[in-house]
Design an enzyme around this catalytic site. Sequence first.
Site, short mmCIF file in Angstrom:
data_model
loop_
_atom_site.label_atom_id
_atom_site.label_comp_id
_atom_site.label_asym_id
_atom_site.label_seq_id
_atom_site.Cartn_x
_atom_site.Cartn_y
_atom_site.Cartn_z
N HIS A 1 0.80 -1.24 0.00
CA HIS A 1 0.00 0.00 0.00
C HIS A 1 0.83 1.28 0.00
O HIS A 1 0.26 2.36 -0.16
CB HIS A 1 -0.92 0.05 1.23
CG HIS A 1 -1.96 -1.02 1.26
ND1 HIS A 1 -2.83 -1.26 0.22
CD2 HIS A 1 -2.26 -1.94 2.23
CE1 HIS A 1 -3.62 -2.28 0.55
NE2 HIS A 1 -3.29 -2.70 1.76
ZN LIG Z 1 -4.14 -6.80 3.55
#
Ligand SMILES: [Zn+2]
Length: 376
Positions: free
Chosen positions: A134
């Site tokens: 992320h």
């Molecule tokens: Zn995850």
Amino acid sequence: MTKAAFIYSQELEKFHYPPEHPFNTIRPKKTRDVLNSMGLLSGDGRSEVAPVPADRLTLKKFHSARYLHALKTASQGRWDSEALNMGIGTSDCPVFEGLYEYAVLATGGTLVAANLLLSGSADAAFNPSGGFHHAHPERASGFCYINDVALACHILAEQSKRVLYVDVDVHHGDGVAYAFYGRCDVMTISFHEDPRILFPGTGFEDEIGTGKGKGYCVNVPLPVGTYDQAYMKAFEEIAIPLMAAYKPDVIVFELGADALAGDPLAHLYLTNNVYADIITHLLRLNKPILMTGGGGYNIDNTVRAWALAWTVLCGADSGNADNPPLGGVMLESTDWQGGFRDRALAVSSQQRDAVMPAVEATIEAIKTNIFPIHGL
Ligand SMILES: [Zn+2]
């Protein structure tokens, strides 16, 4: 015989997210210890390799200097609104002691793994301390500060490798998908829970890349309650033909284990047999594989899944789903004498009716949007 490297050192044990945070840095150590106690870390081409901290020049291939500076400064206990605007010091990405050193060492492990594959010293490598998919060039996000997997893909592509990135973490692998959104030398395939329900809210099936990268970003969102057979149907109908058409030179596999049934942060219903089956499919491509950890918030289930994944990766898996062991994702059992595999989970007809039509619709949409680009 597969030459497989397990990336680990005790140095990683010094670092911890705050106690109330779901991300637990103990998982790689536990995985390492259970494998070691069963004699699965050495012999038959297997070895343990220590990570080395990633150097700043390499980190700048993905992250901005401004962001790296803010991260390092925060790690020393000083951060401001500028850092906060870059996601540093939020509840998801808190500042903790040694944060920078941890992120750089964990990332270094993934890069060591990439270099082992490039040099031919290993055919497969697993860094359970990696998988921070992320993180963005200038933003910490979703428990991730430095995007080791995007960096690994970048470094492999720099060596003229066609990179296949497969992400089975329950959350969309957004940092990696967007890093290569306009490129056709890194194909990203992410399987994840419906972004309307789960963080980070992206990864719809119509996000397929842009320009030269159109058709090289593949998103497979899955409904709540997705179970093994539905998941494998999507994998077999989408990933297998695309991988065969793409013909990668090297594979980067992000194995967040938070799609397992019983994960406290998500709502899929998998057993770890899915991971074993996917790795078996990836191995059939007969290309070097870099596997990383990722999410996984039920610690025991994650550790068992990663231990199983390692044994499959290096050809040491002896169990199979037809011979169920004593443990299992829903049994809260830590008795693993029967092996690492989870027992099959019962699926109600109600669950089948809710899940399968949605999965089939997603498969059709992806086939329509992406397959023609690859002559399929
Ligand atoms: Zn995850």
